[in-house]
Enzyme design. Structure first.
Site, short mmCIF file in Angstrom:
data_model
loop_
_atom_site.label_atom_id
_atom_site.label_comp_id
_atom_site.label_asym_id
_atom_site.label_seq_id
_atom_site.Cartn_x
_atom_site.Cartn_y
_atom_site.Cartn_z
N LYS A 193 0.85 -1.19 0.00
CA LYS A 193 0.00 0.00 0.00
C LYS A 193 0.89 1.24 0.00
CE LYS A 193 -1.48 2.04 3.73
NZ LYS A 193 -0.66 2.79 4.70
N HIS B 79 -1.36 -5.15 5.67
CA HIS B 79 -0.81 -5.95 6.77
C HIS B 79 -1.82 -6.15 7.91
CE1 HIS B 79 0.10 -2.06 8.69
NE2 HIS B 79 0.25 -2.72 9.83
N HIS C 264 -6.87 -0.25 5.79
CA HIS C 264 -7.02 -1.00 7.04
C HIS C 264 -8.44 -0.92 7.62
CE1 HIS C 264 -2.80 -0.99 6.54
NE2 HIS C 264 -2.52 0.12 7.21
C1 BG6 Z 1 0.52 1.88 8.05
C2 BG6 Z 1 0.38 3.38 7.99
O1 BG6 Z 1 -0.12 1.29 6.95
O2 BG6 Z 1 -0.06 1.40 9.24
C3 BG6 Z 1 1.01 4.02 9.21
O3 BG6 Z 1 0.99 3.87 6.81
C4 BG6 Z 1 0.47 3.42 10.47
O4 BG6 Z 1 0.83 5.43 9.20
C5 BG6 Z 1 0.54 1.89 10.41
O5 BG6 Z 1 1.25 3.91 11.56
C6 BG6 Z 1 -0.16 1.26 11.59
O6 BG6 Z 1 0.11 -0.11 11.61
P1 BG6 Z 1 0.10 -0.90 12.97
O7 BG6 Z 1 0.31 -2.32 12.57
O8 BG6 Z 1 1.20 -0.34 13.82
O9 BG6 Z 1 -1.24 -0.66 13.59
#
Ligand code: BG6
Length: 524
Positions: free
Chosen positions: A183, A213, A275
């Site tokens: 992404k 992810h 997400h």
């Molecule tokens: C990423 C974003 O996709 O996800 C970030 O670009 C964000 O800005 C991150 O901090 C959050 O991921 P996680 O797994 O830490 O919740």
């Protein structure tokens, strides 16, 4: 007062053994473009090494790093070693399994090159040829684009035009060729469509793994099991019983060193298009006919298509935005967004947003889904909270004071688990009520998470399971949902930015926004 009720232990003593995956990667070479970059170092190398430690890589696995930086194979191995050692997910930072490393290191090599030049791909082709020549059979090839989005289309076209990646079908000698695209997949609907066109010209859809992810996180996958492997929740999972749904992804980190990307992206492109909408799809989708990639992805895409579109004039009813100012997080003073390195001093980029979505179908008509995400919030927490309707008639005298709604909260991170809140009678004479909570904690039942999201997803790529990856049509459908919000905001400057202090739960206007539906934000 909260009464906690333990869920009886239903998992055996050696539960951590259950957490081992049921599959092992195919024989393959993984080529990581952007091998000197942040994502490769922080997530991909540690994940691959942990798969090695757990014996989940095939004996014929190899890793080729590609980047512009000049590096010998040994220097690349050192880089991967340090990345694996310094990662703290899932094993503590500073520790490394020396025996596993001795088996892993010879499988690594490096190709230096500029991704816009065809001779780079010729060099990659020679390296892959050498690796496969020693194996006497042709293996899978996985190309991972851990590079800036501006390079995606060009790299895919080079892969198509060189011999290193081919369209694979049933008659191909090679078992598979796959490409993983990180992404952001586009920055709006138009650019996502253009990228999809470039991708589809080079590969068949089954070869393309668009990664998000969040879908690799344990509790996110568990949401499907929770909903569809139990019969008690599905009958109440609809408009007749559910008042609203709140999906929160709160972060304590600020923009960090990513202002170059974030100033243009903002929170809706960064967190909602991918997400949060994915979490909403899993919460709202109909039961798929099978736990298979297309069956699951069909149902998720239908949710995106059913989300009501709203016009710029209605935006006030459906969205609020915010930007953090200076504040205090965990006792430490932190700067506001506009004071962060490389951020414009008058930036209007939103770092917090709440969106209200309605899903126009039989199951969800009239049930608001509130999605909220922000940086520099009080606590790091991601959860999905399903709040049920009040009983139609209350016969208890003091219900006004003590009623708490029934909520199923699915905690995605940290402290992964599921809780159910309900009212109980306080012991003693007379009827007084208080809230109780049944809590299931993954950590208590299974110990620390066995695999990070990237391990799960990389392994899926190596076995050809695309269930947890986003299909091209779904990516476009998600842009169709968020584009009107971004456009409406671009057309009207925000008033009062910054409007929340770092370390808070977001701007005050958010309370009024959700209160219109008779709801209140949770502070999980
Ligand atoms: C990423 C974003 O996709 O996800 C970030 O670009 C964000 O800005 C991150 O901090 C959050 O991921 P996680 O797994 O830490 O919740």
């Amino acid at each position: 007062m909260t009464v906690s009720v333990e869920v009886p232990a239903t998992v055996p003593d050696d539960a951590s053994a259950l957490a081992q995956p049921l599959k092992r990667g195919d024989a393959c070479t993984v080529v990581i473009f952007g091998a000197a970059g942040d994502l490769a170092k922080r997530k991909l190398f540690p994940a691959l090494f942990h798969l090695q430690c757990d014996g989940l890589l095939h004996g014929d696995f190899a890793l080729v790093g590609v980047a512009r930086e000049p590096m010998t194979d040994d220097a690349f191995r050192q880089l991967v070693y340090e990345s694996a050692r310094d990662a703290d997910d899932p094993s503590p930072a500073g520790e490394i399994d020396d025996e596993a490393w001795a088996r892993f290191a010879p499988r690594l090599s490096y190709v230096q090159g500029d991704l816009t030049a065809s001779d780079t791909y010729a060099a990659i082709g020679r390296r892959l040829g050498d690796i496969e020549a020693a194996r006497e059979h042709s293996d899978g090839r996985l190309f991972y684009l851990a590079i800036p989005p501006s390079l995606y289309a060009g790299t895919i076209t080079h892969l198509e035009q060189s011999d290193v990646a081919e369209r694979v079908n049933r008659r191909s000698a090679r078992p598979w060729v796959r490409v993983v695209v990180e992404k952001p997949f586009g920055r709006d609907l138009g650019s996502a469509k253009a990228l999809n066109r470039a991708v589809r010209k080079a590969f068949a859809e089954h070869q393309v793994y668009r990664i998000d992810h969040y879908l690799g996180k344990e509790t996110v996958q568990n949401l499907m099991v929770f909903r569809f492997a139990n019969s008690i929740f599905e009958p109440v999972w609809n408009r007749h019983h559910i008042h609203h749904v709140q999906i929160t992804a709160a972060e304590t980190v600020g923009v960090e060193h990513r202002a170059g990307y974030y100033e243009d992206a903002g929170v809706v492109r960064d967190m909602f298009q991918n997400h949060l909408l994915q979490l909403m799809c899993l919460t709202a989708m109909e039961p798929p006919v099978a736990f298979q990639a297309d069956a699951v992805r069909d149902e998720k895409t239908k949710v995106l298509r059913a989300i009501r579109r709203f016009s710029a004039a209605e935006m006030h009813d459906y969205s609020v935005r915010g930007q953090y100012g200076p504040g205090v997080i965990k006792g430490t003073a932190v700067p506001g967004y506009r004071q962060e390195p490389d951020v414009a001093p008058d930036s209007d980029t939103p770092t917090w947003a709440a969106l209200r979505f309605l899903v126009d179908n039989w199951r969800w008509e009239g049930v608001p889904f509130f999605l909220r995400s922000g940086k520099r919030m009080e606590r790091r927490v991601t959860e999905i909270a399903v709040q049920f309707r009040e009983p139609p008639h209350l016969m208890f005298q003091d219900h006004d004071k003590t009623m708490t709604p029934n909520v199923i909260a699915i905690r995605v991170q940290p402290d992964e688990g599921i809780s159910l809140s309900f009212d109980i009678k306080v012991p003693g004479v007379g009827v007084r009520m208080t809230a109780a909570k049944m809590d299931f904690s993954y950590g208590e039942a299974f110990g620390a998470a066995a695999h990070s999201a990237y391990e799960t997803l990389l392994l899926d790529c190596m076995v050809g399971d695309a269930t947890l990856f986003t299909r091209g049509d779904a990516v476009e459908a998600a842009w169709e949902v968020v584009d009107p919000v971004i456009e409406a905001w671009d057309d009207k400057d925000p008033e009062h930015f910054p409007n929340y202090a770092a370390g808070s739960w977001g701007p005050a206007i958010a309370d009024e926004f959700i209160a219109r539906d008779g709801a209140r934000w949770r502070q999980p």
